[in-house]
Design an enzyme around this catalytic site. Sequence first.
Site, mmCIF file in Angstrom:
data_model
loop_
_atom_site.group_PDB
_atom_site.id
_atom_site.type_symbol
_atom_site.label_atom_id
_atom_site.label_comp_id
_atom_site.label_asym_id
_atom_site.label_seq_id
_atom_site.Cartn_x
_atom_site.Cartn_y
_atom_site.Cartn_z
ATOM 1 C CD GLU A 1 -2.282 1.425 2.802
ATOM 2 O OE1 GLU A 1 -2.754 2.525 3.124
ATOM 3 O OE2 GLU A 1 -2.214 0.457 3.586
ATOM 4 C CG ASP B 1 -0.048 7.105 -1.206
ATOM 5 O OD1 ASP B 1 -1.206 7.452 -1.512
ATOM 6 O OD2 ASP B 1 0.777 7.884 -0.696
ATOM 7 C CD GLU C 1 -3.333 3.873 -1.500
ATOM 8 O OE1 GLU C 1 -3.053 5.073 -1.648
ATOM 9 O OE2 GLU C 1 -3.434 3.337 -0.379
#
EC number: 3.1.26.3
Length: 239
Positions: free
Chosen positions: A54, A58, A130
């Site tokens: 994640e 991002d 993500e």
Amino acid sequence: MKNKRSQNSPYITPNSSYTTLEKALGYSFKDKRLLEQALTHKSCKLALNNERLEFLGDAVLGLVIGELLYHKFYQYDEGKLSKLRASIVSAHGFTKLAKAIALQDYLRVSSSEEISNGREKPSILSSAFEALMAGVYLEAGLAKVQKIMQNLLNRAYKRLDLEHLFMDYKTALQELTQAQFCVIPTYQLLKEKGPDHHKEFEMALYIQDKMYATAKGKSKKEAEQQCAYQALQKLKEAK
């Protein structure tokens, strides 16, 4: 899609393989363990979950979406481009894209999260999206992520422009509550957790001392926007 609990596992896992998900995504993972990690929420308490992916996703998506908007909207200044990017690179925006491929049906969550409908929570679903894009990036590179994102944006949004994509929910809610109740909403920080580089904020929204919504985000502003969006939906339904 119905999900089941394995006798040897504390988490809920999908009944079917990931083939349908990969088809919707437009990419087939070479390493299925990487795909499985991207879909595994930390509540499963396994050695590998999607938090690290994640973090990478991002950054990757911020770059990919920023470049996409830069080339598509050459007439927009930095301020308008930032608003556009902020509306997509958010829990709400990534949840919308995740649902375009039914990602919620493939998440691995704990039984307690399953009971509380955790696979539908924007904070969990957007984080998994993500992580999934980070997995694609690690295996196939930036160009593949760009292609997938272009396709998903076209599927999830009827029109991709400032007027139709960006909405300041806080402003819209304030205008509505002033007109209906002669008051403005107030926001309260309920919880702040995580290290400095990976903070999560939980906010509550009140109208006339009544709590209307709670939401989580990577910033207070994002969580407040999510609260405002929920409150707007409730007020519209109450009409």
